[in-house]
Design an enzyme around this catalytic site. Structure first.
Site, PDB file in Angstrom:
ATOM      1  N   CYS A  26       3.795   0.457  -2.264  1.00  0.00           N
ATOM      2  CA  CYS A  26       3.111  -0.454  -1.294  1.00  0.00           C
ATOM      3  C   CYS A  26       1.715  -0.206  -2.212  1.00  0.00           C
ATOM      4  O   CYS A  26       1.344  -0.756  -3.264  1.00  0.00           O
ATOM      5  CB  CYS A  26       2.759   0.096  -0.147  1.00  0.00           C
ATOM      6  SG  CYS A  26       1.836  -1.068   0.977  1.00  0.00           S
ATOM      7  N   ALA A  27       0.564   0.103  -1.386  1.00  0.00           N
ATOM      8  CA  ALA A  27      -0.822   0.223  -1.959  1.00  0.00           C
ATOM      9  C   ALA A  27      -1.164   1.456  -2.901  1.00  0.00           C
ATOM     10  O   ALA A  27      -2.023   1.672  -3.812  1.00  0.00           O
ATOM     11  CB  ALA A  27      -1.905   0.409  -0.908  1.00  0.00           C
TER      12      ALA A  27
END
Length: 297
Positions: free
Chosen positions: A191-192
């Site tokens: 994800c991030a």
């Protein structure tokens, strides 16, 4: 109102959950730096109000975990003996709960010794990005600093905002990550996390990688000649394993099982979980699948 307690029981770059990778990569290069929060991340850092769900993580081998061994794969008499693998999973306020709980759960099913660590100084309970509360096994003060354990086989960083920023910005945990990276050990982000925790520190230099669609452009120059891998669901480049978001967290986790224990163990863990194979076809007309046609804007 007191929170309800829910107990958690406990090559080729583009890959399915079970493909292997021996792809070459260039020499690691470390540029330790902390980049400011970009405008693209503004507005993504607010936490929702807390919800009344609390997850704790009993270790495999405990009474509560062993009672459910036949279900989760810890205590069945047919499991394949595996070497002990030690894994560290950092969490923070704003961590993506699906990604965190999935990787913890799947790796423990495989027999890994997983330590869940809070980077919030002085407390082990964190409030995740959707308000779910998680209680870690340890605090960053127990894992970082002089005399702290450094024999992790894998550090797996979940995403979520602002959780990824809290993990990236913690000075003591940065030292843990950097030491692990310099030792050439297995690292994973989803994800991030690849863009926020790895890229600014130089950990992705020379590696193919991916990240959440909202952050993949922030991978910058690290992809270079390998930027065609950025749209893949899970990317493995030697010791770096990255993935895209909550919807790919199960594949990412099974991939990490394969990296630690081998392909057979990944299949053994995936079987009882009824994981959908990458090439699965619809069996009957009433079977549901998510329509992958892009949403019209």
């Amino acid at each position: 109102r007191a929170p309800q307690r829910v107990r958690a029981r406990g090559g080729s770059f583009a890959m399915s959950a079970f493909s292997a990778s021996n792809a070459p990569c260039t020499t690691h290069s470390l540029h330790a730096r902390v980049s400011p929060v970009s405008k693209a991340r503004q507005g993504k850092t607010s936490l929702p109000s807390s919800r009344n769900v609390l997850l704790t993580f009993p270790r495999p081998g405990s009474n509560r975990a062993s009672r459910f061994g036949a279900i989760v794969g810890h205590a069945s008499g047919t499991e394949t003996p595996s070497p002990v693998r030690k894994v560290l999973v950092p969490i923070a306020d704003g961590t993506e709960e699906i990604e965190a709980v999935t990787v913890i759960d799947v790796l423990r099913r495989a027999g890994a010794e997983v330590t869940v660590m809070s980077v919030e100084d002085g407390r082990n309970e964190v409030v995740c990005s959707r308000g779910v509360r998680l209680v870690a096994d340890a605090n960053v003060k127990d894992v970082a600093g002089r005399g702290a354990p450094n024999d992790w086989d894998l550090i797996a960083v979940p995403g979520g905002m602002p959780g990824a920023e809290h993990i990236a910005d913690h000075t003591k945990f940065h030292a843990v990550l950097e030491k692990h990276f310099r030792a050439g050990k297995l690292m994973a982000g989803i994800c991030a996390a690849p863009a926020i925790c790895f890229e600014p520190k130089g950990f992705l230099e020379g590696f193919a990688a991916t990240a959440h669609p909202a952050f993949v452009d922030e991978l910058g120059g690290s992809l270079m000649e390998k930027n065609d891998q950025a749209q893949c669901r899970v990317v493995v480049d030697k010791t770096m394993v990255t993935s895209r978001g909550p919807g790919t967290s199960l594949e990412w986790s099974l991939c990490l099982v394969e990296q630690l224990f081998g392909k057979d163990k990944a299949k053994e863990v995936a079987g009882p979980m009824v994981v959908q194979p990458a090439n699965a076809k619809l069996l009957r007309n009433l079977e549901w699948r998510l329509d992958e046609t892009p949403v019209a804007k």
